[in-house]
Design a protein around this motif. Structure first.
Motif, PDB file in Angstrom:
ATOM      1  N   CYS A  84       0.849  -1.194   0.000  1.00  0.00           N
ATOM      2  CA  CYS A  84       0.000   0.000   0.000  1.00  0.00           C
ATOM      3  C   CYS A  84       0.884   1.243   0.000  1.00  0.00           C
ATOM      4  O   CYS A  84       1.913   1.282   0.671  1.00  0.00           O
ATOM      5  CB  CYS A  84      -0.877  -0.005   1.254  1.00  0.00           C
ATOM      6  SG  CYS A  84      -1.781   1.534   1.517  1.00  0.00           S
ATOM      7  N   TYR A  85       0.477   2.247  -0.759  1.00  0.00           N
ATOM      8  CA  TYR A  85       1.138   3.549  -0.704  1.00  0.00           C
ATOM      9  C   TYR A  85       0.100   4.538  -0.189  1.00  0.00           C
ATOM     10  O   TYR A  85      -1.035   4.567  -0.664  1.00  0.00           O
ATOM     11  CB  TYR A  85       1.634   3.963  -2.096  1.00  0.00           C
ATOM     12  CG  TYR A  85       2.205   5.358  -2.098  1.00  0.00           C
ATOM     13  CD1 TYR A  85       3.358   5.664  -1.377  1.00  0.00           C
ATOM     14  CD2 TYR A  85       1.565   6.392  -2.787  1.00  0.00           C
ATOM     15  CE1 TYR A  85       3.860   6.955  -1.349  1.00  0.00           C
ATOM     16  CE2 TYR A  85       2.074   7.686  -2.763  1.00  0.00           C
ATOM     17  CZ  TYR A  85       3.227   7.950  -2.043  1.00  0.00           C
ATOM     18  OH  TYR A  85       3.725   9.231  -1.997  1.00  0.00           O
ATOM     19  N   LEU A  86       0.514   5.311   0.798  1.00  0.00           N
ATOM     20  CA  LEU A  86      -0.444   6.224   1.428  1.00  0.00           C
ATOM     21  C   LEU A  86       0.154   7.621   1.587  1.00  0.00           C
ATOM     22  O   LEU A  86       1.310   7.757   1.998  1.00  0.00           O
ATOM     23  CB  LEU A  86      -0.824   5.636   2.788  1.00  0.00           C
ATOM     24  CG  LEU A  86      -1.768   6.434   3.688  1.00  0.00           C
ATOM     25  CD1 LEU A  86      -2.651   5.490   4.475  1.00  0.00           C
ATOM     26  CD2 LEU A  86      -0.990   7.281   4.665  1.00  0.00           C
ATOM     27  N   GLU A  87      -0.628   8.617   1.224  1.00  0.00           N
ATOM     28  CA  GLU A  87      -0.233  10.003   1.495  1.00  0.00           C
ATOM     29  C   GLU A  87      -1.263  10.572   2.459  1.00  0.00           C
ATOM     30  O   GLU A  87      -2.477  10.437   2.245  1.00  0.00           O
ATOM     31  CB  GLU A  87      -0.213  10.834   0.205  1.00  0.00           C
ATOM     32  CG  GLU A  87       0.917  10.447  -0.716  1.00  0.00           C
ATOM     33  CD  GLU A  87       0.993  11.292  -1.991  1.00  0.00           C
ATOM     34  OE1 GLU A  87       1.888  11.037  -2.795  1.00  0.00           O
ATOM     35  OE2 GLU A  87       0.139  12.183  -2.170  1.00  0.00           O
ATOM     36  N   TRP A  88      -0.775  11.169   3.523  1.00  0.00           N
ATOM     37  CA  TRP A  88      -1.684  11.709   4.553  1.00  0.00           C
ATOM     38  C   TRP A  88      -1.110  13.082   4.899  1.00  0.00           C
ATOM     39  O   TRP A  88      -0.099  13.166   5.595  1.00  0.00           O
ATOM     40  CB  TRP A  88      -1.674  10.769   5.757  1.00  0.00           C
ATOM     41  CG  TRP A  88      -2.628  11.090   6.856  1.00  0.00           C
ATOM     42  CD1 TRP A  88      -2.976  12.329   7.327  1.00  0.00           C
ATOM     43  CD2 TRP A  88      -3.359  10.152   7.664  1.00  0.00           C
ATOM     44  NE1 TRP A  88      -3.870  12.213   8.362  1.00  0.00           N
ATOM     45  CE2 TRP A  88      -4.120  10.897   8.589  1.00  0.00           C
ATOM     46  CE3 TRP A  88      -3.442   8.756   7.708  1.00  0.00           C
ATOM     47  CZ2 TRP A  88      -4.947  10.289   9.545  1.00  0.00           C
ATOM     48  CZ3 TRP A  88      -4.261   8.165   8.652  1.00  0.00           C
ATOM     49  CH2 TRP A  88      -5.002   8.923   9.553  1.00  0.00           C
ATOM     50  N   GLY A  89      -1.696  14.136   4.347  1.00  0.00           N
ATOM     51  CA  GLY A  89      -1.052  15.443   4.436  1.00  0.00           C
ATOM     52  C   GLY A  89       0.291  15.335   3.747  1.00  0.00           C
ATOM     53  O   GLY A  89       0.384  14.820   2.631  1.00  0.00           O
ATOM     54  N   GLU A  90       1.343  15.740   4.431  1.00  0.00           N
ATOM     55  CA  GLU A  90       2.688  15.639   3.854  1.00  0.00           C
ATOM     56  C   GLU A  90       3.360  14.298   4.176  1.00  0.00           C
ATOM     57  O   GLU A  90       4.507  14.074   3.790  1.00  0.00           O
ATOM     58  CB  GLU A  90       3.576  16.787   4.361  1.00  0.00           C
ATOM     59  CG  GLU A  90       3.148  18.170   3.874  1.00  0.00           C
ATOM     60  CD  GLU A  90       3.181  18.285   2.358  1.00  0.00           C
ATOM     61  OE1 GLU A  90       4.142  17.810   1.744  1.00  0.00           O
ATOM     62  OE2 GLU A  90       2.218  18.824   1.791  1.00  0.00           O
TER      63      GLU A  90
END
Ligand code: UDP
Length: 237
Positions: free
Chosen positions: A37-43
């Protein structure tokens, strides 16, 4: 009290107290891992990969009744403002431990005795809330790997900043604020899988923050589901 982080009910990054940062989740981004999984959460930018269940070696670490969940949280040297020395430190060992325990709470480990399930969490860019983002990404990677779980775990933090209870703290809020409360749950039952607290809050504020964190978790859970549905929508059953 001088208010530096919240002005007229709006935080420095323009969010309301109960608003999450922008989140993007993609399942199955790595071909070599069993699940990813690749996740972006804010920065925050996080990659999670799952390998296993595989035979646990050396054999003396095996548990004849269940699988060992071995989560490893690692921050890249370039992920933080001040270069981080590569390799494990006290903080990453602690986060790896609490993450392993949180994930063990939902995985049907008894189905895979004598094995190990490896969960690698690589933080590529960090901006507060990485343990929550890591657990959230790891959950999607575990589901992508087909590991049987009683629920899809999810995590989100709440805290207190300038005397106000807020959801999903930024780095500045984490450093300058009064408290941070990361929480991981099994969303169906709301069973708490992880809860830590840094700083001080009154009991009433703690209750408010916990409720807010649970609401945040439910929203993030929807995005996890969407990411998995998106990956598997074209597969024939
Ligand atoms: N951080 C950092 N250097 C470090 C560890 C942490 O700059 O060696 C920053 C990073 O942005 C991290 C934040 O401090 O996300 C808060 O760290 P904390 O230990 O509270 O964990 P997190 O909120 O990431 O779960």
């Amino acid at each position: 009290m001088v208010k530096l982080l919240i002005k007229d009910g709006i935080r420095l990054d323009g969010r309301k107290p109960d608003e999450l940062r922008k989140i993007k989740i993609e399942a199955g981004v790595l071909h070599r891992a069993d699940g990813s999984c690749y996740l972006e959460w804010g920065e925050n930018k996080i990659l999670a990969a799952v390998y296993g269940p595989r035979e646990a070696l050396p054999r003396h670490i095996q548990d004849s009744t269940k699988a060992i969940v071995n989560a490893r949280y690692n921050m890249a040297s370039f992920s933080v403002e001040e270069r981080k020395r590569p390799g494990p430190d006290r903080r990453s060992i602690e986060i790896s431990k609490v993450t392993s325990e949180a994930l063990e709470g939902v995985i049907f480990t008894e189905l895979f005795p004598r094995t190990m399930i490896d969960v690698c969490i690589e933080v590529l860019n960090a901006e507060a809330g990485t343990r929550c983002a890591g657990i959230t990404a790891a959950a999607v990677a575990l589901a992508d790997a087909g590991i049987p779980m009683k629920d899809l775990p999810v995590a989100c933090a709440a805290g207190k900043v300038d005397g106000t209870v807020v959801l999903d703290l930024t780095s500045g809020e984490d450093k300058e604020g009064e408290a941070d409360l990361p929480v991981a749950i099994a969303p169906r039952t709301e069973e708490i899988l992880l809860m830590q607290m840094d700083g001080h809050m009154t009991y009433k504020e703690f209750e408010e923050a916990l409720e807010l964190a649970l609401k945040g978790c439910k929203k993030v859970h929807e995005l996890q589901r969407e990411a998995l549905l998106n990956k598997y929508k074209d597969f024939e059953v």
